[in-house]
Design a protein around this motif. Structure first.
Motif, short mmCIF file in Angstrom:
data_model
loop_
_atom_site.label_atom_id
_atom_site.label_comp_id
_atom_site.label_asym_id
_atom_site.label_seq_id
_atom_site.Cartn_x
_atom_site.Cartn_y
_atom_site.Cartn_z
N PHE A 299 1.03 -1.37 0.14
CA PHE A 299 0.05 -0.02 0.01
C PHE A 299 1.06 1.29 0.02
O PHE A 299 0.70 2.14 -0.68
CB PHE A 299 -0.88 -0.03 1.39
N LEU A 342 -5.86 0.41 -8.11
CA LEU A 342 -6.85 -0.60 -7.43
C LEU A 342 -7.28 -1.33 -8.44
O LEU A 342 -7.22 -2.72 -8.07
CB LEU A 342 -7.98 0.20 -6.62
N TRP A 368 -5.60 -3.37 0.17
CA TRP A 368 -6.67 -2.32 -0.10
C TRP A 368 -7.71 -2.37 1.12
O TRP A 368 -8.46 -1.17 1.16
CB TRP A 368 -7.28 -2.34 -1.49
N VAL A 390 -11.79 3.57 -3.75
CA VAL A 390 -11.07 4.07 -2.86
C VAL A 390 -11.83 4.97 -2.05
O VAL A 390 -12.86 5.69 -2.46
CB VAL A 390 -9.51 4.63 -2.90
#
Length: 402
Positions: A299, A342, A368, A390
């Protein structure tokens, strides 16, 4: 290096050489190893044995027989072998001998200690007689990959000062934050991490080499000295300044968004330096019990590398194309870039399509989870779900009243 060497006549019980040796190689960079010691001992033995008398090489390992009898062609044509220069010299001496040479595995009695006063200290010269040396390697034993590696090895270039400086900065910044020193090999390997998309990998590689035309690049070009300075801050326009210090719209807002998204899951946001950005694929986050947190590391790598690349693209649009970019547009573009990362991770979990190049679903979920919109409404395995975004909403410009 230390080796025990024994070479005897095949036709009689006489011993030509039976010594424990301390070996040193002249003008040759050889890594100390058991194999190098065996090869060095054999080279010394052949240099001191009669050429016209059949001899038996006694060795405590089958390695020598494999190199010079069973798989001789393989070793003779592998120019990338760490002991290739010694092997080449030994083959030349074997070809020079008029009598037969035999290899036999035999265990020696006793042992040779490196600090023993009984050892014979010798220096080896690995320059063979050109008359008995086979030049180069056979074309039919190699591949394009092998030949390319050999050419690169022969054409070694000195490292650039700026590259060495950036490697050290990355190494020390990573050590300050994560308490370990990555090697140069580890740093270069991290720049090829598949956690980062291809264009961003290329960007970071060029940053490490300072290949972009900014700052001091313009100092030696007549009438273009003004391009070496940031038009917004009137200071030298270096990559570090662009990424972390510039007052123009872009970088401050992007790093604020990064920290904001990071704190949706974690408490401590690392203090960013240029070296840590270059080493963004090198983090070692650990749990309280010392276990590495792979999802947290990925991340950090993804959001930092994506962010610095976007800062560079926005800067180029502002300077080269004259665009006026507002903070609202910066925010929307950053969220779009993170959502693209993503979505890329979701696509790469398709093992049927990507095979071994695909990503593990578990590592993608660990990366995520905790930063997604309406995550409670998503299935446990959302990697195949559409519309996963997100958890930071883009800002839109409202028109009208009410």
């Amino acid at each position: 290096m230390c080796a025990f060497v024994s070479i005897k006549s095949k036709t009689s019980t006489s011993t030509f050489l039976d010594e424990c040796l301390h070996l040193s190689f002249l003008d040759l960079d050889v890594e100390p190893s058991f194999q190098a010691a065996l090869l060095g001992g054999l080279l010394y033995a052949l240099q001191n044995a009669p050429l016209s008398v059949a001899a038996t090489i006694l060795c405590p390992s089958s390695f020598l027989g494999s190199v010079f009898v069973t798989n001789r062609t393989v070793y003779e044509n592998n120019a990338l072998h760490p002991n290739f220069s010694i092997i080449k010299s030994i083959i030349a001496l074997l070809q020079e001998r008029s009598a037969r040479t035999y290899f036999k595995v035999e265990t020696f009695q006793g042992s040779c200690k490196a600090n023993s006063s009984d050892c014979l200290s010798v220096s080896l010269d690995t320059q063979p007689d050109l008359m008995f040396t086979s030049p180069g390697i056979l074309l039919n034993t190699g591949s394009q990959r092998l030949f390319t590696k050999i050419i690169v090895t022969l054409k070694r270039r000195s490292s650039r000062k700026s590259t060495l400086s950036n490697l050290d900065r990355a190494r020390h910044c990573v050590n300050d934050e994560f308490d370990y020193y990555p090697s140069d090999t580890t740093i270069w390997k991290s720049l090829r991490s598949t956690d980062i998309n291809r264009l961003t990998r290329n960007f970071l590689w060029k940053c490490m080499h300072e290949a972009f035309r900014v700052g001091t690049f313009w100092d030696n070009i007549p009438d273009l000295h003004h391009l070496a300075y940031c038009p917004a801050c009137a200071v030298p326009d270096t990559m570090e300044h662009i990424a972390l210090e510039c007052d123009a719209p872009g970088q401050k807002r992007i790093w604020t968004l990064c920290e904001r998204m990071w704190k949706l899951r974690f408490n401590h946001w690392p203090r960013l330096h240029w070296g840590l950005i270059l080493g963004s694929a090198l983090p070692h986050f650990r749990s309280a019990r010392g276990k590495r947190l792979r999802g947290k590391e990925r991340f950090f790598t993804i959001i930092v590398s994506t962010s610095v690349h976007l800062i560079w693209k926005i800067r180029n649009e502002r300077i080269l194309e004259g665009k006026i970019i507002t903070n609202i547009e910066v925010e929307n573009r950053w969220i779009s870039a993170i959502n693209s990362s993503l979505r890329r991770d979701q696509i790469l979990t398709n093992k049927a399509r990507f095979g071994s190049l695909g990503k593990s679903k578990q590592i993608v979920l660990e990366t995520w989870s905790g930063v997604l919109q309406n995550e409670d409404a998503l299935p446990d395995d959302w990697t195949r779900s559409k519309g996963v975004l997100v958890g930071i909403w883009p800002t839109t410009r409202r028109i009208g009243v009410g």
